[in-house]
Write a protein that holds these residues in place. Structure first.
Motif, mmCIF file in Angstrom:
data_model
loop_
_atom_site.group_PDB
_atom_site.id
_atom_site.type_symbol
_atom_site.label_atom_id
_atom_site.label_comp_id
_atom_site.label_asym_id
_atom_site.label_seq_id
_atom_site.Cartn_x
_atom_site.Cartn_y
_atom_site.Cartn_z
ATOM 1 N N ASP A 183 0.853 -1.182 0.000
ATOM 2 C CA ASP A 183 0.000 0.000 0.000
ATOM 3 C C ASP A 183 0.894 1.238 0.000
ATOM 4 O O ASP A 183 1.524 1.544 1.010
ATOM 5 N N PRO A 184 0.967 1.956 -1.143
ATOM 6 C CA PRO A 184 1.853 3.113 -1.224
ATOM 7 C C PRO A 184 1.489 4.238 -0.251
ATOM 8 O O PRO A 184 2.360 4.991 0.174
ATOM 9 N N ALA A 185 0.223 4.338 0.122
ATOM 10 C CA ALA A 185 -0.202 5.401 1.036
ATOM 11 C C ALA A 185 0.247 5.154 2.474
ATOM 12 O O ALA A 185 0.511 6.094 3.220
ATOM 13 N N SER A 186 0.339 3.884 2.876
ATOM 14 C CA SER A 186 0.738 3.570 4.249
ATOM 15 C C SER A 186 2.154 2.994 4.333
ATOM 16 O O SER A 186 2.755 2.981 5.400
ATOM 17 N N GLY A 187 2.670 2.477 3.217
ATOM 18 C CA GLY A 187 3.992 1.861 3.215
ATOM 19 C C GLY A 187 4.005 0.453 3.778
ATOM 20 O O GLY A 187 5.059 -0.093 4.077
ATOM 21 N N VAL A 188 2.833 -0.171 3.891
ATOM 22 C CA VAL A 188 2.703 -1.489 4.512
ATOM 23 C C VAL A 188 2.639 -2.591 3.452
ATOM 24 O O VAL A 188 1.940 -2.458 2.457
ATOM 25 N N PHE A 189 3.389 -3.668 3.702
ATOM 26 C CA PHE A 189 3.322 -4.877 2.877
ATOM 27 C C PHE A 189 2.380 -5.878 3.537
ATOM 28 O O PHE A 189 2.367 -6.017 4.759
ATOM 29 N N ARG A 190 1.616 -6.596 2.702
ATOM 30 C CA ARG A 190 0.741 -7.675 3.172
ATOM 31 C C ARG A 190 0.895 -8.858 2.235
ATOM 32 O O ARG A 190 1.140 -8.682 1.047
ATOM 33 N N ALA B 209 12.871 -2.951 3.179
ATOM 34 C CA ALA B 209 11.484 -2.734 2.771
ATOM 35 C C ALA B 209 11.342 -1.531 1.848
ATOM 36 O O ALA B 209 10.558 -1.563 0.897
ATOM 37 N N HIS B 210 12.086 -0.465 2.082
ATOM 38 C CA HIS B 210 11.937 0.724 1.240
ATOM 39 C C HIS B 210 12.427 0.471 -0.188
ATOM 40 O O HIS B 210 11.849 0.968 -1.144
ATOM 41 N N ARG B 211 13.459 -0.351 -0.342
ATOM 42 C CA ARG B 211 13.964 -0.655 -1.684
ATOM 43 C C ARG B 211 13.004 -1.610 -2.409
ATOM 44 O O ARG B 211 12.767 -1.468 -3.610
ATOM 45 N N LEU B 212 12.433 -2.554 -1.670
ATOM 46 C CA LEU B 212 11.460 -3.464 -2.272
ATOM 47 C C LEU B 212 10.183 -2.691 -2.654
ATOM 48 O O LEU B 212 9.588 -2.952 -3.704
ATOM 49 N N ALA B 213 9.792 -1.719 -1.843
ATOM 50 C CA ALA B 213 8.624 -0.891 -2.158
ATOM 51 C C ALA B 213 8.861 -0.125 -3.456
ATOM 52 O O ALA B 213 7.976 -0.038 -4.315
ATOM 53 N N THR C 89 20.631 -1.100 11.653
ATOM 54 C CA THR C 89 20.680 0.343 11.429
ATOM 55 C C THR C 89 19.285 0.975 11.425
ATOM 56 O O THR C 89 19.142 2.144 11.102
ATOM 57 N N GLY C 90 18.251 0.209 11.751
ATOM 58 C CA GLY C 90 16.913 0.753 11.900
ATOM 59 C C GLY C 90 16.000 0.632 10.693
ATOM 60 O O GLY C 90 14.840 1.017 10.758
ATOM 61 N N TYR C 91 16.505 0.107 9.572
ATOM 62 C CA TYR C 91 15.658 -0.067 8.385
ATOM 63 C C TYR C 91 14.863 -1.361 8.507
ATOM 64 O O TYR C 91 15.379 -2.380 8.969
ATOM 65 N N LEU C 92 13.594 -1.313 8.067
ATOM 66 C CA LEU C 92 12.755 -2.507 8.111
ATOM 67 C C LEU C 92 13.138 -3.454 6.985
ATOM 68 O O LEU C 92 13.521 -3.029 5.903
#
Length: 134
Positions: A28-35, A64-68, A50-53
């Motif tokens: 979901d691009p609006a929330s940044g959540v993967f399901r 997660a940000h690169r996969l998004a 380093t704090g990245y999901l």
């Protein structure tokens, strides 16, 4: 498991089928959540050192940000991705932007050792302690 230092280079050379990724995961691009498709509840993400999901897909751990970015644009970012608001866990697509390494590092908070209060500025205590060094 791929080691953290070489994660970006190694994961992006893997052959990942975008259509298969989209078939198995929702982002979901609006929330940044993967399901996971069909499950409905968000994937449990764990921060790395380093704090990245991180998201596990086909046994490989991805930031997660690169996969998004790959999920939305269909290609891996060519360089760094900057979290515009500085929050490493905020993976909304609107918060992600391509950046050079120096641009990305501008979002880092001041360190504990910073006594001046400005990034890139320190006091030169050997010659003139009252004169900032740039």
């Amino acid at each position: 498991m791929i080691h953290h230092a070489s994660m970006k280079a190694k994961t992006e050379t893997l052959e990942i089928d975008l259509q298969e990724l989209r078939r198995r995961l929702d982002y979901d691009p609006a929330s940044g959540v993967f399901r996971r498709r069909g499950k409905g509840k968000p994937i449990s993400l764990k921060p790395n050192g380093t704090g990245y999901l991180r998201v596990s897909y086909d046994g490989v751990s991805f930031k997660a940000h690169r996969l998004a970015w790959f999920y939305v644009y269909g290609e891996w970012p060519s360089g760094d991705l900057d979290h515009a608001n500085g929050v490493k866990t905020d993976n909304r697509i609107a918060n992600l932007r391509p950046a050079t390494r120096p641009q990305n590092q501008q979002n880092h908070p001041l360190t504990r050792k910073n006594s001046v209060g400005f990034k890139g500025v320190s006091l030169h205590t050997l010659s003139r302690p009252d004169r900032p060094r740039y």
